[in-house]
Design an enzyme around this catalytic site. Structure first.
Site, mmCIF file in Angstrom:
data_model
loop_
_atom_site.group_PDB
_atom_site.id
_atom_site.type_symbol
_atom_site.label_atom_id
_atom_site.label_comp_id
_atom_site.label_asym_id
_atom_site.label_seq_id
_atom_site.Cartn_x
_atom_site.Cartn_y
_atom_site.Cartn_z
ATOM 1 C CG ASP A 30 26.180 -13.498 15.845
ATOM 2 O OD1 ASP A 30 26.520 -12.318 16.062
ATOM 3 O OD2 ASP A 30 25.062 -13.945 16.127
ATOM 4 C CG PHE A 150 5.959 -23.955 13.592
ATOM 5 C CD1 PHE A 150 4.943 -23.022 13.654
ATOM 6 C CD2 PHE A 150 6.392 -24.381 12.348
ATOM 7 C CE1 PHE A 150 4.341 -22.525 12.492
ATOM 8 C CE2 PHE A 150 5.810 -23.901 11.178
ATOM 9 C CZ PHE A 150 4.787 -22.965 11.254
ATOM 10 C CG LEU A 151 12.163 -24.032 17.158
ATOM 11 C CD1 LEU A 151 13.607 -23.578 17.203
ATOM 12 C CD2 LEU A 151 12.074 -25.556 17.081
ATOM 13 C CG PHE A 250 -1.622 -22.866 23.851
ATOM 14 C CD1 PHE A 250 -0.740 -21.806 24.012
ATOM 15 C CD2 PHE A 250 -1.148 -24.044 23.311
ATOM 16 C CE1 PHE A 250 0.586 -21.927 23.633
ATOM 17 C CE2 PHE A 250 0.177 -24.180 22.936
ATOM 18 C CZ PHE A 250 1.056 -23.107 23.095
ATOM 19 C CG LEU A 251 -8.016 -24.359 26.456
ATOM 20 C CD1 LEU A 251 -9.073 -25.446 26.574
ATOM 21 C CD2 LEU A 251 -8.608 -23.121 25.791
ATOM 22 C CB CYS A 261 7.206 -16.110 19.518
ATOM 23 S SG CYS A 261 8.792 -16.857 19.112
ATOM 24 C CE LYS A 264 9.870 -11.238 17.012
ATOM 25 N NZ LYS A 264 9.588 -11.883 15.702
#
Length: 436
Positions: A30, A150-151, A250-251, A261, A264
């Site tokens: 970094d 896919f975190l 997710f309901l 995520c 964006k």
């Protein structure tokens, strides 16, 4: 294997730490010297459950190191992961300046064959751009691979160590063999490693996040109908979630999605669609509805106080966009704070992890409380914006003793309606009847 991870943000730090946990030698790079110094001294820079223990163990055992020099970081690496930010530009497209900047430098530094892996979420065609940027200066063979993450924040360590699937976009047989070996320890139970072309892998990540954002938004629209038609969104959720074609996840309705995520990625996919002259109308609606949903509670609060919020004190539980993270990017709580303060209210807030980040962003616009009940003292109402576990079973007698009014506006539907009625609260949630 020897691995370099470029970027020590959320994805980079989780990726580097978890690869080290399976015995690889990892160097994280970094340009932020202060951040690298912190990490090198054993101070983790993000909050993610379970990560610090792995981070400290692998650092102690010499498998996880941090440097500022790109040349030093990649010197011995067989695989270089690019885990760099792709912030949205003014037009909504993903800004690739950080990735392409590193790619330009990599071409000058490569001395032998390496696999360069796009771990960041990037638009379709980015692997081609990265390849071209490296090739402009490189004198050795290399491969560029797309390997989207896919975190889920809050459970990222489990997601990485035990993934549902690993998606790898490459047409190189040499790269396939190496990456198959790298990921073998993570898929011992038989979950698939899916090889595909680079562009399909890039689109897979955007499609996954856009679909999940759409499920959430659909249920928030159903919640709006429930409030107008006298139905209960929790009953509807159970009724459709038991259909295996739809599934239970997710309901849950609420005050919209946030984070780094979904907002964006949905925006970037809409932008990419426009670039090829295809209007992605479903996702355009998802973005519009989600922005409105973040302020769903505000009109309810204003109505309860007859439009007079000036001088009212609002207690706010939850600042992060979801529980088990300190991430406040696009958090609905921030939108509500702006609206409540603009209307003349004062806000006293508590969050288990995110208060420092909010204070860095908005300063003393609100009051920050050390404990959840401290925020309630002499408050006119309690608003819940994040479903932290500790908010689910509070001491209601204590809440009643501290609040001026027995009033709760719940953006995450944490409490049982019948219990709220028995306790005598005025309780308003999302997609359910009002308890008075």
């Amino acid at each position: 294997m020897k691995i370099a991870v470029i970027g020590t943000g959320y994805v980079g730090l989780v990726t580097g730490t978890c690869f080290a946990e399976t015995g690889n030698d990892v160097v994280c790079v970094d340009i932020d010297k202060a951040k690298v110094d912190k990490l090198a001294s054993g101070q983790i820079t993000i909050y993610e459950p379970g990560l610090e223990k792995l981070f400290l163990r692998n650092q102690r055992e010499g498998r996880l190191n941090f440097v500022t020099s790109l040349e030093e970081g990649i010197k011995d690496a067989a695989i270089i992961f690019l885990a760099l930010p792709t912030p949205p530009g003014e037009d909504g497209s993903a800004d690739l300046k950080y990735i392409l900047g590193v790619a330009n430098n990599l071409g000058k530094l490569l001395k032998d064959y390496k696999i360069i892996v796009d771990k960041s979420t990037v638009p379709v065609g980015t692997s081609d751009k990265v390849h071209a940027a490296i090739a402009a200066n490189a004198k050795v063979e290399f491969d560029v691979v797309s390997n989207p993450e896919f975190l889920r924040e809050g459970v990222a360590v489990d997601d990485f160590m035990k993934p549902d699937r690993v998606v790898i976009g490459t047409t190189s047989e040499k790269a396939k063999k190496v990456l198959n070996e790298l990921y073998a320890p993570f898929v011992r139970q038989g979950n698939p490693v899916l090889f595909m072309d680079e562009r399909s892998a890039e689109l897979t990540k955007y499609a996954a996040n856009a679909f999940l954002a759409t499920k959430i938004t659909f249920m928030n629209e159903i919640a709006q109908l429930c409030e107008r038609l006298g139905a209960d969104v929790d009953m509807v959720r159970k009724g459709i979630g038991s259909d295996e074609r739809i599934g239970k996840r997710f309901l849950f309705s609420g005050i919209g999605y946030g984070g780094s995520c979904f907002p964006k990625d949905v925006q970037a996919l809409v932008r990419s669609s426009k670039d090829v002259q295809y209007p992605f109308k479903v996702l355009e609606a998802v973005m519009e509805v989600n922005e409105q949903q973040k302020l769903h509670l505000v009109p309810k609060i204003e109505k309860y106080f007859n439009g007079q919020l000036k001088g009212k004190k609002i207690a706010l539980w939850g600042l992060s966009f979801k529980p088990n993270t300190d991430d406040i990017r696009e958090a609905p709580a921030l939108y509500m704070i702006d609206a409540l303060v603009a209307a003349g209210a004062t806000v006293a807030a508590f969050d288990p992890e995110a208060m420092a980040n909010v204070k860095d962003l908005i300063g003393d616009k609100i009051t920050y409380c050390e404990r959840r009940y401290d925020a309630l003292k002499d408050a006119d109402a309690l608003v819940i914006a994040t479903e932290w576990s500790e908010f689910r079973t509070p001491d209601f007698d204590k809440i009643i003793s501290l609040l001026k009014n027995k009033v709760i506006f719940d953006g995450r539907n944490l409490f049982d309606l019948e219990q709220m009625k028995q306790l005598g609260f005025h309780y308003e949630s999302v997609g359910r009847k009002v308890v008075k």
